[in-house]
Design an enzyme around this catalytic site. Structure first.
Site, PDB file in Angstrom:
ATOM      1  N   GLN A  51       0.443  10.017  11.120  1.00 37.29           N
ATOM      2  CA  GLN A  51       1.560   9.520  11.917  1.00 37.29           C
ATOM      3  C   GLN A  51       2.634  10.591  11.856  1.00 37.29           C
ATOM      4  O   GLN A  51       2.850  11.196  10.798  1.00 37.29           O
ATOM      5  CB  GLN A  51       2.104   8.205  11.335  1.00 37.29           C
TER       6      GLN A  51
ATOM      7  N   SER B   8       4.130   7.815   5.872  1.00 40.35           N
ATOM      8  CA  SER B   8       3.613   6.503   6.268  1.00 40.35           C
ATOM      9  C   SER B   8       2.250   6.334   5.612  1.00 40.35           C
ATOM     10  O   SER B   8       1.633   7.308   5.184  1.00 40.35           O
ATOM     11  CB  SER B   8       3.478   6.365   7.793  1.00 40.35           C
ATOM     12  N   THR B   9       1.776   5.097   5.561  1.00 39.43           N
ATOM     13  CA  THR B   9       0.437   4.824   5.044  1.00 39.43           C
ATOM     14  C   THR B   9      -0.513   4.574   6.210  1.00 39.43           C
ATOM     15  O   THR B   9      -1.432   3.785   6.124  1.00 39.43           O
ATOM     16  CB  THR B   9       0.488   3.643   4.049  1.00 39.43           C
ATOM     17  N   HIS B  10      -0.260   5.248   7.312  1.00 34.92           N
ATOM     18  CA  HIS B  10      -1.040   5.062   8.538  1.00 34.92           C
ATOM     19  C   HIS B  10      -2.082   6.164   8.661  1.00 34.92           C
ATOM     20  O   HIS B  10      -2.072   6.948   9.607  1.00 34.92           O
ATOM     21  CB  HIS B  10      -0.109   5.013   9.741  1.00 34.92           C
ATOM     22  N   ASN B  11      -2.994   6.195   7.700  1.00 38.00           N
ATOM     23  CA  ASN B  11      -4.095   7.163   7.703  1.00 38.00           C
ATOM     24  C   ASN B  11      -5.190   6.625   8.614  1.00 38.00           C
ATOM     25  O   ASN B  11      -5.724   5.544   8.370  1.00 38.00           O
ATOM     26  CB  ASN B  11      -4.637   7.362   6.300  1.00 38.00           C
TER      27      ASN B  11
END
Length: 589
Positions: free
Chosen positions: A347, A514-517
């Site tokens: 992200q 972010s933790t949007h891997n």
């Protein structure tokens, strides 16, 4: 030799958001299901109760709800000229562990992707021409459309009690909502969260520039809500402890508040915690999974036979399990062939801080993870990219979600990072600063990928996952352009000083982003460029489904949770209405 147990119909690896939904749908279809969870079992009571849960040092700084980086890290390098080293302290992203997974410690922001996102390559070529996409990007369509997923978005939002104001219902633009969103079949199940003073400052400034602000869609409850499974969530009290924390008030949607109490009562479901899965076992031909091998809490190796295997772990762990199990052809960046590990995306986040005089008080501690005001004029392809030299975009928003004393200390540039002067500056600006954010897309490139590390291993002797990633030139250009728009809004808010920070390379794992891997086991209609088909079924092993953000072909401007929920229900429907009736490939080659 592993101890062999009695066979079951299905094994679900990872009992988080997706795993709990898939397991519930399978048990409803009469299947006997075992859920294997690497971490501990936990529930709102007693595990998330205040004041213990409001321990910022334990949960925010020391990452008390996260995967153990000592036992099971990820190695990182920005490019192949570097040697990847283990990330031993989670900072940039925060993979969860334990029952409920990362859906326990999320902020609660919920979005739908745009119609164009699912047909991105086709859309860009149609609007701008076939030569518009940078050849250094590996853009492709998803194999599903927004229309395919719309009913599943609705079902997930009803389960998780989504709060918001619709902007487009069946093609009719609605006042007060997001006029750029894809058509919805119905209104949100709950009204939006109350807006804070910081939100009102952002909204007024955005409106003065001709934009259309609206409240952030949230899964922190604006009011008491009972979901379709009969589980009741309470109204958020805005305690300021959402992201990185469990919710003690049952006000944030998580598996614990939306589905697990029902699933755990089923006679057809068995939860096994502290089960570290090592591998999905295949038959001699490598075309069918026979079950999974895991290490239990006593250190014993156990083989659980099963007719069906569902990988529903955190996206990075899904990819790693495929590689460890020999499912799908690993991606080779030199030849750009293979599919497992390909199209890893993240992200592209940037921001700005607006410093006010003492007469503006924003009370940052009175907030939730979703108390934000948003504009969507610059997301995805909502604006003309013809002369900009990039694709993608970002939504812009007021970004005060908490005022936690360790982590929230906005100070102007030039302030010392510690000492008396830092303390004085923090006290001066703590209650008089509004943080703004630009939440941007991430486009795939052949040089960003995942594979197994040749050197480093986990606590069980298995190779760690290696991440090769840096921000693309496309995304850096996008961030510079979008952040300039954010800065304009900040100045229109009337602050004394606006400090904008566009995203720049290289990617730094020491800074939270972010933790949007996403990506690495992407979906699609062509097995040459996708690891799973449009129903998240492995092309090569038809009784394995890989359900997670690992399937995202690129990452859009929005938080991925809503789209992941829709894809999960889409896969669950295919499993229960098609696959169980006639096991085998759901898409013919």
């Amino acid at each position: 030799m592993a101890k062999t147990l009695e066979a079951v119909d299905a094994v679900v690896i990872g009992v988080g958001m997706s795993g709990s939904i898939i397991a519930h749908e399978l048990t409803k279809a009469g299947q006997k299901v075992v859920g294997l969870e690497r971490g501990a079992g936990r529930n709102t009571v007693p595990d998330f109760q205040a004041p213990a849960m409001h321990d910022e040092l334990k949960y925010s700084v020391r990452k008390g709800l996260m995967q153990s980086a000592q036992n099971e890290a990820v190695t990182l390098r920005n490019n192949t000229d570097q040697t990847a080293l283990p990330i031993r302290r989670w900072q940039a992203f925060l993979p969860g562990t334990g029952l409920g997974g990362s859906a326990v410690h999320w902020n609660g922001n919920i979005w739908r992707f745009q119609e164009a996102d699912f047909v991105l390559k086709s859309h860009i070529e149609k609007r701008y021409g076939k030569d518009f996409i940078d050849p250094r990007l590996s853009i492709q369509d998803w194999g599903v459309t927004y229309a395919d997923l719309e009913p599943h978005y609705t079902r997930f939002e009803n389960l998780y009690g989504a709060c918001g104001k619709a902007g487009n219902i069946q093609g009719k633009i609605q006042p007060g909502g997001n006029p750029f969103e894809a058509p919805r079949s119905t209104e949100y199940p709950n009204k939006p969260m109350k807006q804070t003073y910081a939100c009102s400052l952002f909204s007024k400034a955005a409106e003065s520039l001709g934009y259309k602000p609206f409240p952030m869609p949230s899964c922190t409850m604006s009011q008491r809500y009972t979901n379709p499974l009969g589980l009741t969530m309470e109204a958020c009290v805005m305690c300021g402890f959402c992201e990185r924390f469990g919710c003690e008030h049952k006000a944030k949607a998580s598996p614990q508040t939306t589905i697990l109490p029902v699933l755990l009562k089923s006679d057809l479901f068995e939860l096994r915690t502290h089960a570290q899965v090592q591998k999905v076992q295949l038959d001699k031909q490598g075309k069918k999974a026979t079950g999974v091998t895991y290490v239990n809490a006593a250190g014993e190796e156990v083989f659980q036979p099963a007719k069906l295997v569902i990988m529903s772990m955190f996206s990075l762990n899904n990819v790693r399990m495929m590689l460890l199990s020999g499912i799908g052809k690993p991606y080779d960046p030199k030849t750009q062939t293979g599919v497992v590990g390909r199209n890893y995306t993240y992200q592209t986040i940037s921001g700005a801080q607006v410093f006010f005089d003492d007469d503006v008080r924003v009370n940052p501690f009175m907030a939730s993870g979703s108390t934000m005001s948003v504009i969507d004029e610059f997301s995805g392809d909502n604006f003309d990219h013809s002369e900009l030299g990039f694709i993608g975009g970002a939504y812009l928003y007021s970004n005060i979600t908490n005022g936690q004393p360790i982590g929230f200390h906005p100070v102007p540039p030039g302030t010392p990072r510690w000492g008396q002067e830092f303390k004085q500056a923090m006290l001066k600006h703590y209650n008089h600063t509004v943080k703004l954010g630009a939440h941007g897309s991430s486009m795939p490139t052949p040089t960003n990928y995942l594979d197994l590390d040749p050197t480093y291993k986990d606590a069980w002797g298995q190779p760690l996952l290696r991440m090769t990633f840096d921000f693309t030139e496309n995304d850096i250009k996008m961030s510079a352009y979008i952040t300039s728009k954010l800065e304009q809004i900040g100045k229109a808010m009337g602050g004394k000083q606006v400090v904008a920070s566009p995203r720049k390379g290289p990617f730094d794992s020491n800074i939270y982003q972010s933790t949007h891997n996403c990506g690495g086991a992407v979906m699609g209609a062509d097995p040459k460029t996708s690891a799973v088909n449009p129903y998240l079924q492995c092309w090569d092993v038809s009784n394995v489904f890989v359900v997670g953000a690992s399937a995202f072909v690129h990452n859009g401007s929005y938080n991925p949770t809503g789209t992941l929920g829709a894809l999960t229900y889409h896969a669950a429907e295919a499993l229960t209405t098609k696959y169980l009736k006639s096991p085998g490939p759901l898409v013919s080659l």
